[in-house]
Design a protein around this motif. Structure first.
Motif, PDB file in Angstrom:
ATOM      1  N   TRP A 130      -7.755 -15.570   5.416  1.00  0.00           N
ATOM      2  CA  TRP A 130      -7.647 -14.647   4.278  1.00  0.00           C
ATOM      3  C   TRP A 130      -7.060 -15.313   3.038  1.00  0.00           C
ATOM      4  O   TRP A 130      -7.409 -14.966   1.917  1.00  0.00           O
ATOM      5  CB  TRP A 130      -6.804 -13.429   4.659  1.00  0.00           C
ATOM      6  N   ARG A 163      -5.383  -7.060   2.194  1.00  0.00           N
ATOM      7  CA  ARG A 163      -5.163  -5.904   3.055  1.00  0.00           C
ATOM      8  C   ARG A 163      -5.472  -6.207   4.513  1.00  0.00           C
ATOM      9  O   ARG A 163      -4.708  -5.843   5.417  1.00  0.00           O
ATOM     10  CB  ARG A 163      -6.028  -4.744   2.560  1.00  0.00           C
ATOM     11  N   THR A 164      -6.588  -6.855   4.773  1.00  0.00           N
ATOM     12  CA  THR A 164      -7.019  -7.073   6.159  1.00  0.00           C
ATOM     13  C   THR A 164      -6.372  -8.291   6.801  1.00  0.00           C
ATOM     14  O   THR A 164      -6.115  -8.308   8.003  1.00  0.00           O
ATOM     15  CB  THR A 164      -8.549  -7.240   6.203  1.00  0.00           C
ATOM     16  N   SER A 217      -9.144  -6.595  -0.594  1.00  0.00           N
ATOM     17  CA  SER A 217      -9.606  -6.567   0.796  1.00  0.00           C
ATOM     18  C   SER A 217      -9.049  -7.746   1.585  1.00  0.00           C
ATOM     19  O   SER A 217      -8.611  -7.590   2.737  1.00  0.00           O
ATOM     20  CB  SER A 217     -11.143  -6.587   0.821  1.00  0.00           C
ATOM     21  N   CYS A 218      -9.042  -8.926   0.968  1.00  0.00           N
ATOM     22  CA  CYS A 218      -8.457 -10.103   1.633  1.00  0.00           C
ATOM     23  C   CYS A 218      -6.985  -9.896   1.955  1.00  0.00           C
ATOM     24  O   CYS A 218      -6.520 -10.198   3.056  1.00  0.00           O
ATOM     25  CB  CYS A 218      -8.626 -11.336   0.748  1.00  0.00           C
ATOM     26  N   TYR A 248     -11.631  -5.822  -6.037  1.00  0.00           N
ATOM     27  CA  TYR A 248     -11.728  -5.119  -4.759  1.00  0.00           C
ATOM     28  C   TYR A 248     -11.781  -6.124  -3.606  1.00  0.00           C
ATOM     29  O   TYR A 248     -11.166  -5.912  -2.552  1.00  0.00           O
ATOM     30  CB  TYR A 248     -12.973  -4.232  -4.719  1.00  0.00           C
ATOM     31  N   GLN A 249     -12.535  -7.212  -3.775  1.00  0.00           N
ATOM     32  CA  GLN A 249     -12.598  -8.244  -2.747  1.00  0.00           C
ATOM     33  C   GLN A 249     -11.240  -8.912  -2.547  1.00  0.00           C
ATOM     34  O   GLN A 249     -10.842  -9.227  -1.429  1.00  0.00           O
ATOM     35  CB  GLN A 249     -13.648  -9.293  -3.127  1.00  0.00           C
ATOM     36  N   SER A 265       0.858  -1.184   0.000  1.00  0.00           N
ATOM     37  CA  SER A 265       0.000   0.000   0.000  1.00  0.00           C
ATOM     38  C   SER A 265       0.892   1.231   0.000  1.00  0.00           C
ATOM     39  O   SER A 265       1.826   1.331   0.813  1.00  0.00           O
ATOM     40  CB  SER A 265      -0.905   0.009   1.238  1.00  0.00           C
TER      41      SER A 265
END
Length: 283
Positions: free
Chosen positions: A145, A139-140, A136-137, A132-133, A23
């Motif tokens: 995940w 990133r979080t 998200s996996c 995007y999903q 990121s």
């Protein structure tokens, strides 16, 4: 994101699960993306602003919310503009190696004669939603995940195949050869940036005459060879300045500048500030 090494040969993720997430925003010390390549494929997501990407010599302007697919081995780099972005590098061959039908389908769309389209916009909402999903996996990284990311990766390639978001490449071996020649020059810059380098030195690494070398280098990299050499030297100087271990003068000489005034002028050109102010801002 540390792009100082142009041919990234480090492990992305782990050997068993080769996925790496990055990121980057304007405060990130390595905000710009110098030219590089790696064996893994990459997804680039523009969260905010614009990103001017060069991909094997093609220019792509990515805008907020858009996704770019970068195939493994592609020479790429770019300039963000008021941009926040994130990337996922993943080794498709390893992640999907045990699923024979998927491997067969992927070979069909990622081969010498065809390739997945690079840019996905609001015109392809199902691709964006899936990507995007996937981000998200990564990133979080909540429990499980890895399974979620793999599921979204299967979905991503499934959507690509179902909607034929790939195209036949024109087999221009001459262009492919020139990209390889420019890669050789970039490798030379990486290994010798701290030494005196002339235009003739750079041309020799490509096997082209200086006249044709300059033309093809600018066509692919969007900068003149000397401009890019100085740009890389300043990127390397920024990396060293962030370590706070050397003086500005020492770093200037270590990065191939034999004139401190010229170093400061170049630094201001590429970073819109002085090296001294850069150090102050990064304390």
């Amino acid at each position: 994101m540390h792009y100082i090494t142009y041919e990234e040969n480090r492990q992305h993720g782990t050997e068993e699960f080769p996925v790496e997430f990055y990121s980057v925003n304007e405060q990130h010390p390595r905000y710009n993306m110098p030219y590089h390549w790696h064996k893994e494929a990459e997804l680039l997501h523009i969260i905010h602003g614009e990103f001017h990407l060069s991909l094997d010599g093609s220019e792509i302007i990515l805008k907020e919310g858009e996704i770019c697919y970068i195939p493994g081995g592609a020479l790429h780099g770019g300039e963000p503009s008021n941009c926040t972005y994130e990337c996922i590098d993943f080794d498709v061959a390893v992640l999907l190696q045990h699923i024979q039908p998927i491997r067969h389908q992927l070979r069909r769309i990622e081969c010498e004669t065809s390739m997945i389209q690079s840019r996905f916009t609001s015109s392809e909402p199902e691709v964006l939603s899936c990507a995007y999903q996937l981000f998200s996996c990564a990133r979080t990284r909540s429990e499980g995940w890895e399974l979620g990311l793999l599921a979204q990766l299967y979905s991503f390639f499934g959507i690509i195949i179902q909607n034929h978001y790939f195209f036949q490449k024109e087999l221009k071996k001459d262009n492919l050869q020139k990209v390889q020649q420019i890669k050789a020059t970039i490798e030379y810059i990486e290994s010798n940036y701290n030494q005196p380098i002339t235009l003739n030195d750079l041309a020799r690494t490509s096997g082209l005459s200086p006249k044709y070398f300059c033309r093809y280098f600018r066509m692919i990299v969007k900068r003149t060879p000397i401009d890019y050499l100085n740009y890389y030297r300043i990127e390397r100087a920024c990396y060293l300045l962030e370590q706070h271990a050397y003086s500005v003068t020492e770093i200037a000489y270590d990065c191939g500048f034999n004139d401190i005034s010229y170093f400061i002028r170049c630094f201001r050109k590429y970073k819109a500030t002085t090296p001294y102010q850069y150090v102050k801002n990064n304390h």
